[in-house]
Design a protein around this motif. Structure first.
Motif, PDB file in Angstrom:
ATOM      1  N   ASP A 195       0.857  -1.197   0.000  1.00 21.51           N
ATOM      2  CA  ASP A 195       0.000   0.000   0.000  1.00 21.51           C
ATOM      3  C   ASP A 195       0.890   1.243   0.000  1.00 21.51           C
ATOM      4  O   ASP A 195       0.667   2.183  -0.777  1.00 21.51           O
ATOM      5  CB  ASP A 195      -0.909  -0.020   1.244  1.00 21.51           C
ATOM      6  N   GLN A 199       1.046   3.992  -2.907  1.00 21.47           N
ATOM      7  CA  GLN A 199       0.743   5.400  -2.625  1.00 21.47           C
ATOM      8  C   GLN A 199       1.898   6.313  -3.033  1.00 21.47           C
ATOM      9  O   GLN A 199       1.677   7.425  -3.530  1.00 21.47           O
ATOM     10  CB  GLN A 199       0.397   5.565  -1.144  1.00 21.47           C
ATOM     11  N   HIS A 263      -6.202   3.213  -6.416  1.00 18.62           N
ATOM     12  CA  HIS A 263      -7.068   3.464  -5.262  1.00 18.62           C
ATOM     13  C   HIS A 263      -8.528   3.663  -5.683  1.00 18.62           C
ATOM     14  O   HIS A 263      -9.433   3.372  -4.897  1.00 18.62           O
ATOM     15  CB  HIS A 263      -6.539   4.639  -4.429  1.00 18.62           C
ATOM     16  N   HIS A 277      -7.229  -3.704   2.286  1.00 18.67           N
ATOM     17  CA  HIS A 277      -6.875  -2.585   1.403  1.00 18.67           C
ATOM     18  C   HIS A 277      -5.488  -2.738   0.763  1.00 18.67           C
ATOM     19  O   HIS A 277      -5.330  -2.597  -0.450  1.00 18.67           O
ATOM     20  CB  HIS A 277      -6.958  -1.262   2.184  1.00 18.67           C
ATOM     21  N   CYS A 281      -4.612  -3.247  -3.270  1.00 16.19           N
ATOM     22  CA  CYS A 281      -3.742  -2.269  -3.946  1.00 16.19           C
ATOM     23  C   CYS A 281      -2.578  -2.986  -4.629  1.00 16.19           C
ATOM     24  O   CYS A 281      -2.224  -2.674  -5.772  1.00 16.19           O
ATOM     25  CB  CYS A 281      -3.192  -1.246  -2.954  1.00 16.19           C
TER      26      CYS A 281
HETATM   27 FE   LIG Z   1      -3.860   3.045   0.204  1.00 16.69          FE
END
Ligand SMILES: [Fe+2]
Length: 372
Positions: A195, A199, A263, A277, A281
């Protein structure tokens, strides 16, 4: 000429970094008032880390603890936590945990004094007044939620996952102590680390990116890329500091620049297929990189240089080494208009460097579910 910094920039008031700094979390929190609520996950209790934190509480401090029920955080969880905090007379809320703990604690602190209905705030109603201070100590690296004024929660009545977002919700104190990573299971290190990498990459490629966010994103990519495999094998490794910092920098970068189509897809897919999550991702990142690569060739080349090889190939290798498998393959992909509308309406999708249309979503899904 793109701006150097965001037109509106919200940061945590104070950030402390270093091993052992979480030991003084409750002593630091006592500056915000003599009564507070500490929100945590099950593993903080079962590992003994919660007892050690509570041992550091000053005698004058009254602290109640609230354990997250697990799974993705919802408005119902928030309603329960907020009632608990109000009944406790909490003057501050601390979140010590992963992204779910952080998002619930942050929303609770921000909305403790709010008079309106939680669903209305979730649907965009303005938060009228500041809540109580929020103190954040992440135990994963990570969602970067500790860096941001955003809390992502699901309304289980509608199945829709979206954000509370307000400067009142920015943490007053962030404690980045990589000793807290030591009790995280390996798959949590892998998923939350992916993640963070996603990001970092998405905030770098975002159409809203600017000098400040790009600088943070690129450093985050390098820190996560060089540390994640080692920390996956040994969460107490020295480079856990790098992973913790990288995840935090990615969190700051995304709060300035937003994200991208990974996302946009991850929220509705994670909700429908019950996938954490970070895991979803990780699964979406390769397809999104292929989709975006030719739209931003210079930035893609810079990211490849940052990871020491072709970015797409590096991500594929990382997923293999971290033993990330896909529960999507073999399942039917979503084919309804609501799903596509949710992906296209997402603020993350809107920040994607290449325009995304309904056919693009279908093509990305075909790749993810291997139905193409
Ligand atoms: Fe995230």
């Amino acid at each position: 000429m793109p701006p150097v910094i965001p037109s509106s920039m919200v940061n945590p008031a104070r950030t402390v970094f270093g091993r052992g700094t979480a030991d003084s979390l409750l002593a630091e929190s006592s500056a915000f008032g003599e009564r507070g609520v500490l929100v945590h996950g099950a593993s903080l209790r079962s590992s003994g880390a919660l007892s050690r934190l509570m041992d550091g509480a000053p005698a004058s401090l009254s602290v109640e603890t609230w354990e997250c029920p697990g799974g993705e955080p919802t408005l119902d969880h928030l309603a329960g936590l907020r009632s608990f905090a109000r009944e406790s007379g909490a003057l501050w809320v601390a979140g010590v945990g992963g992204g779910s703990v952080m998002d619930l604690g942050k929303a609770c602190a921000g909305l403790t004094t709010a008079a309106g209905d939680l669903v209305a705030y979730h649907n965009g109603a303005a938060i009228e007044r500041p809540g109580v201070p929020f103190i954040a100590a992440p135990t994963t690296a990570g969602s970067g939620s500790e860096a941001a004024m955003v809390s992502v929660l699901t309304n289980t009545a509608t199945g829709i996952k979206k954000s509370f977002r307000h400067p009142f919700m920015a943490p007053r104190l962030v404690i980045l102590d990589s000793n807290l990573l030591a009790s995280a299971p390996a798959h949590v290190i892998a998923h939350s680390g992916m993640d963070a990498l996603t990001q970092a990459v998405e905030s770098y490629l975002s159409r809203n990116a600017m000098w400040l966010s790009e600088t943070l994103s690129l450093k985050a990519v390098k820190l996560v890329n060089t540390s994640l495999e080692t920390v996956y094998a040994d969460p107490s490794a020295a480079c856990a500091d790098d992973l913790m910092l990288g995840a935090h920098m990615a969190g700051l970068a995304l709060s300035y620049a937003r994200l991208g189509v990974v996302h946009g897809l991850a929220h509705p897919l994670g909700e429908r297929y019950h996938i954490a999550h970070g895991h979803i991702c990780a699964l979406c990142l390769p397809a999104a990189l292929r989709f975006n690569r030719d739209a931003v060739p210079d930035k893609y080349a810079t990211l490849s240089e940052a990871v020491g090889g072709e970015l797409f190939e590096r991500v594929e290798t990382l997923l293999e080494k971290l033993e990330v498998s896909s529960p999507l393959i073999g399942q039917p992909p979503p084919d309804d208009a609501d799903f596509i509308a949710e992906v296209l309406g997402s603020g993350s999708t809107k920040a994607n460097p290449r325009d995304v249309g309904p056919d693009d979503v279908k093509a990305l899904l075909a790749e993810l579910f291997q139905t193409g």
